[in-house]
Scaffold this motif. Structure first.
Motif, PDB file in Angstrom:
ATOM      1  N   ALA A   1       0.834  -1.207   0.000  1.00 37.51           N
ATOM      2  CA  ALA A   1       0.000   0.000   0.000  1.00 37.51           C
ATOM      3  C   ALA A   1       0.869   1.257   0.000  1.00 37.51           C
ATOM      4  N   LEU A   2       2.069   1.174   0.538  1.00 39.66           N
ATOM      5  CA  LEU A   2       2.993   2.308   0.486  1.00 39.66           C
ATOM      6  C   LEU A   2       3.367   2.611  -0.965  1.00 39.66           C
ATOM      7  N   TRP A   3       3.604   1.570  -1.743  1.00 42.26           N
ATOM      8  CA  TRP A   3       3.886   1.751  -3.174  1.00 42.26           C
ATOM      9  C   TRP A   3       2.673   2.351  -3.879  1.00 42.26           C
ATOM     10  N   LEU A   4       1.479   1.861  -3.537  1.00 41.30           N
ATOM     11  CA  LEU A   4       0.267   2.414  -4.138  1.00 41.30           C
ATOM     12  C   LEU A   4       0.165   3.911  -3.836  1.00 41.30           C
ATOM     13  N   GLY A   5       0.393   4.294  -2.591  1.00 41.99           N
ATOM     14  CA  GLY A   5       0.353   5.710  -2.225  1.00 41.99           C
ATOM     15  C   GLY A   5       1.391   6.520  -2.984  1.00 41.99           C
ATOM     16  N   GLN A   6       2.581   5.980  -3.111  1.00 39.10           N
ATOM     17  CA  GLN A   6       3.648   6.664  -3.860  1.00 39.10           C
ATOM     18  C   GLN A   6       3.258   6.807  -5.317  1.00 39.10           C
ATOM     19  N   SER A   7       2.642   5.775  -5.879  1.00 37.76           N
ATOM     20  CA  SER A   7       2.237   5.823  -7.277  1.00 37.76           C
ATOM     21  C   SER A   7       1.138   6.865  -7.487  1.00 37.76           C
ATOM     22  N   ILE A   8       0.231   6.982  -6.528  1.00 39.56           N
ATOM     23  CA  ILE A   8      -0.793   8.025  -6.596  1.00 39.56           C
ATOM     24  C   ILE A   8      -0.123   9.394  -6.573  1.00 39.56           C
ATOM     25  N   LEU A   9       0.880   9.548  -5.718  1.00 35.44           N
ATOM     26  CA  LEU A   9       1.599  10.830  -5.663  1.00 35.44           C
ATOM     27  C   LEU A   9       2.366  11.101  -6.950  1.00 35.44           C
ATOM     28  N   ASN A  10       2.845  10.050  -7.598  1.00 40.96           N
ATOM     29  CA  ASN A  10       3.506  10.206  -8.892  1.00 40.96           C
ATOM     30  C   ASN A  10       2.514  10.734  -9.923  1.00 40.96           C
ATOM     31  N   VAL A  11       1.282  10.242  -9.878  1.00 41.39           N
ATOM     32  CA  VAL A  11       0.226  10.748 -10.754  1.00 41.39           C
ATOM     33  C   VAL A  11      -0.082  12.206 -10.397  1.00 41.39           C
ATOM     34  N   TYR A  12      -0.077  12.519  -9.101  1.00 40.57           N
ATOM     35  CA  TYR A  12      -0.302  13.906  -8.673  1.00 40.57           C
ATOM     36  C   TYR A  12       0.712  14.851  -9.327  1.00 40.57           C
ATOM     37  N   VAL A  13       1.979  14.467  -9.330  1.00 36.06           N
ATOM     38  CA  VAL A  13       3.028  15.315  -9.922  1.00 36.06           C
ATOM     39  C   VAL A  13       2.695  15.592 -11.385  1.00 36.06           C
ATOM     40  N   TYR A  14       2.275  14.573 -12.097  1.00 38.82           N
ATOM     41  CA  TYR A  14       1.939  14.714 -13.517  1.00 38.82           C
ATOM     42  C   TYR A  14       0.696  15.594 -13.691  1.00 38.82           C
ATOM     43  N   ALA A  15      -0.334  15.341 -12.884  1.00 40.26           N
ATOM     44  CA  ALA A  15      -1.574  16.123 -12.983  1.00 40.26           C
ATOM     45  C   ALA A  15      -1.338  17.581 -12.617  1.00 40.26           C
ATOM     46  N   ALA A  16      -0.533  17.831 -11.591  1.00 34.16           N
ATOM     47  CA  ALA A  16      -0.270  19.206 -11.144  1.00 34.16           C
ATOM     48  C   ALA A  16       0.458  20.022 -12.211  1.00 34.16           C
ATOM     49  N   ASP A  17       1.117  19.340 -13.120  1.00 35.34           N
ATOM     50  CA  ASP A  17       1.892  19.990 -14.182  1.00 35.34           C
ATOM     51  C   ASP A  17       1.060  20.283 -15.433  1.00 35.34           C
ATOM     52  N   ALA A  18      -0.228  19.966 -15.393  1.00 36.28           N
ATOM     53  CA  ALA A  18      -1.066  20.029 -16.595  1.00 36.28           C
ATOM     54  C   ALA A  18      -1.134  21.401 -17.245  1.00 36.28           C
ATOM     55  N   VAL A  19      -1.082  22.458 -16.466  1.00 32.70           N
ATOM     56  CA  VAL A  19      -1.187  23.802 -17.040  1.00 32.70           C
ATOM     57  C   VAL A  19       0.184  24.326 -17.461  1.00 32.70           C
ATOM     58  N   VAL A  20       1.161  24.229 -16.567  1.00 29.83           N
ATOM     59  CA  VAL A  20       2.487  24.807 -16.856  1.00 29.83           C
ATOM     60  C   VAL A  20       3.329  23.912 -17.756  1.00 29.83           C
ATOM     61  N   MET A  21       3.082  22.614 -17.728  1.00 26.18           N
ATOM     62  CA  MET A  21       3.760  21.619 -18.574  1.00 26.18           C
ATOM     63  C   MET A  21       5.283  21.820 -18.593  1.00 26.18           C
TER      64      MET A  21
ATOM     65  N   LEU B   1      -6.279  15.261 -20.645  1.00 25.81           N
ATOM     66  CA  LEU B   1      -7.399  14.729 -19.857  1.00 25.81           C
ATOM     67  C   LEU B   1      -8.210  15.833 -19.197  1.00 25.81           C
ATOM     68  N   LEU B   2      -7.519  16.799 -18.610  1.00 26.65           N
ATOM     69  CA  LEU B   2      -8.229  17.885 -17.931  1.00 26.65           C
ATOM     70  C   LEU B   2      -8.878  18.844 -18.929  1.00 26.65           C
ATOM     71  N   THR B   3      -8.270  19.024 -20.081  1.00 29.17           N
ATOM     72  CA  THR B   3      -8.886  19.849 -21.127  1.00 29.17           C
ATOM     73  C   THR B   3     -10.154  19.174 -21.641  1.00 29.17           C
ATOM     74  N   GLU B   4     -10.074  17.884 -21.931  1.00 30.68           N
ATOM     75  CA  GLU B   4     -11.223  17.142 -22.469  1.00 30.68           C
ATOM     76  C   GLU B   4     -12.389  17.070 -21.487  1.00 30.68           C
ATOM     77  N   THR B   5     -12.102  17.054 -20.197  1.00 31.46           N
ATOM     78  CA  THR B   5     -13.170  16.974 -19.195  1.00 31.46           C
ATOM     79  C   THR B   5     -13.612  18.355 -18.716  1.00 31.46           C
ATOM     80  N   GLY B   6     -13.003  19.402 -19.255  1.00 32.97           N
ATOM     81  CA  GLY B   6     -13.357  20.765 -18.859  1.00 32.97           C
ATOM     82  C   GLY B   6     -12.842  21.153 -17.485  1.00 32.97           C
ATOM     83  N   LEU B   7     -11.828  20.459 -17.015  1.00 31.73           N
ATOM     84  CA  LEU B   7     -11.303  20.701 -15.672  1.00 31.73           C
ATOM     85  C   LEU B   7      -9.925  21.349 -15.652  1.00 31.73           C
ATOM     86  N   LEU B   8      -9.429  21.791 -16.803  1.00 33.27           N
ATOM     87  CA  LEU B   8      -8.084  22.367 -16.835  1.00 33.27           C
ATOM     88  C   LEU B   8      -7.971  23.564 -15.886  1.00 33.27           C
ATOM     89  N   SER B   9      -9.016  24.364 -15.777  1.00 30.69           N
ATOM     90  CA  SER B   9      -8.975  25.515 -14.865  1.00 30.69           C
ATOM     91  C   SER B   9      -9.030  25.080 -13.402  1.00 30.69           C
TER      92      SER B   9
END
Length: 172
Positions: free
Chosen positions: A86-106, A127-135
């Motif tokens: 579960a620690l790996w799962l949490g780390q992997s979620i945080l890895n996705v967070y890093v990618y998602a947080a970069d969506a605007v500034v890229m 993904l965030l542009t297509e779902t209307g969540l980029l803002s």
């Protein structure tokens, strides 16, 4: 209840490491390259479900893969092992967070190079542009980070707890 000293030491060391990652997910971890390989495989596996799912599939498989191992260990009553994974799962979620947080500034360097360069594509911007969540990138990323952090906290607590053996426990 008596502690299994090697399990307890390992649980504490892993908990400290993964809590440190949760404190500052941008620093990365030793599992990032494993996550990357699984992420890229997810694009291939989910491609048959269409463009959106093919792109989302990278992050999805990156979470499904360690979650499947957690589920396997829970199913087999190996609670300590489930908590450690579960620690790996949490780390992997945080890895996705890093990618998602970069969506605007890229600004993060992707497999194909810097976003915007020839051959590079930013999954989470799409993904965030297509779902209307980029803002709402900060909110979406914040929720992802919260879930990852809570997963690490829960995994840490469970790993320490299950490092203590009881006479009734056979496979923890």
């Amino acid at each position: 209840m008596r502690p299994n000293i090697p399990k307890l030491i390992f649980a504490i060391l892993m908990s400290v490491y993964f809590l440190w990652i949760a404190w500052d997910p941008m620093q990365g971890s030793f599992l990032d390259n494993v996550d990357l390989a699984i992420h890229e495989a997810g694009h291939i596996f989910f491609r048959i479900l269409g463009e959106f799912m093919g792109i989302a599939g990278g992050s999805l498989l990156q979470l499904i893969f360690p979650a499947a191992f957690v589920g396997y260990f829970i199913y087999n009553h190996q609670r300590y092992s489930a908590a450690i994974v579960a620690l790996w799962l949490g780390q992997s979620i945080l890895n996705v967070y890093v990618y998602a947080a970069d969506a605007v500034v890229m600004q993060i360097v992707l497999l194909g190079g810097l976003t915007g360069s020839e051959g590079s594509f930013h999954d989470w911007n799409y993904l965030l542009t297509e779902t209307g969540l980029l803002s709402s990138t900060k909110t979406v990323a914040g929720i992802i980070r919260l879930v990852g952090t809570l997963t690490i906290i829960a995994g840490s607590a469970a790993a320490v707890y299950y490092s203590f053996s009881r006479a009734s426990d056979q496979n923890t």
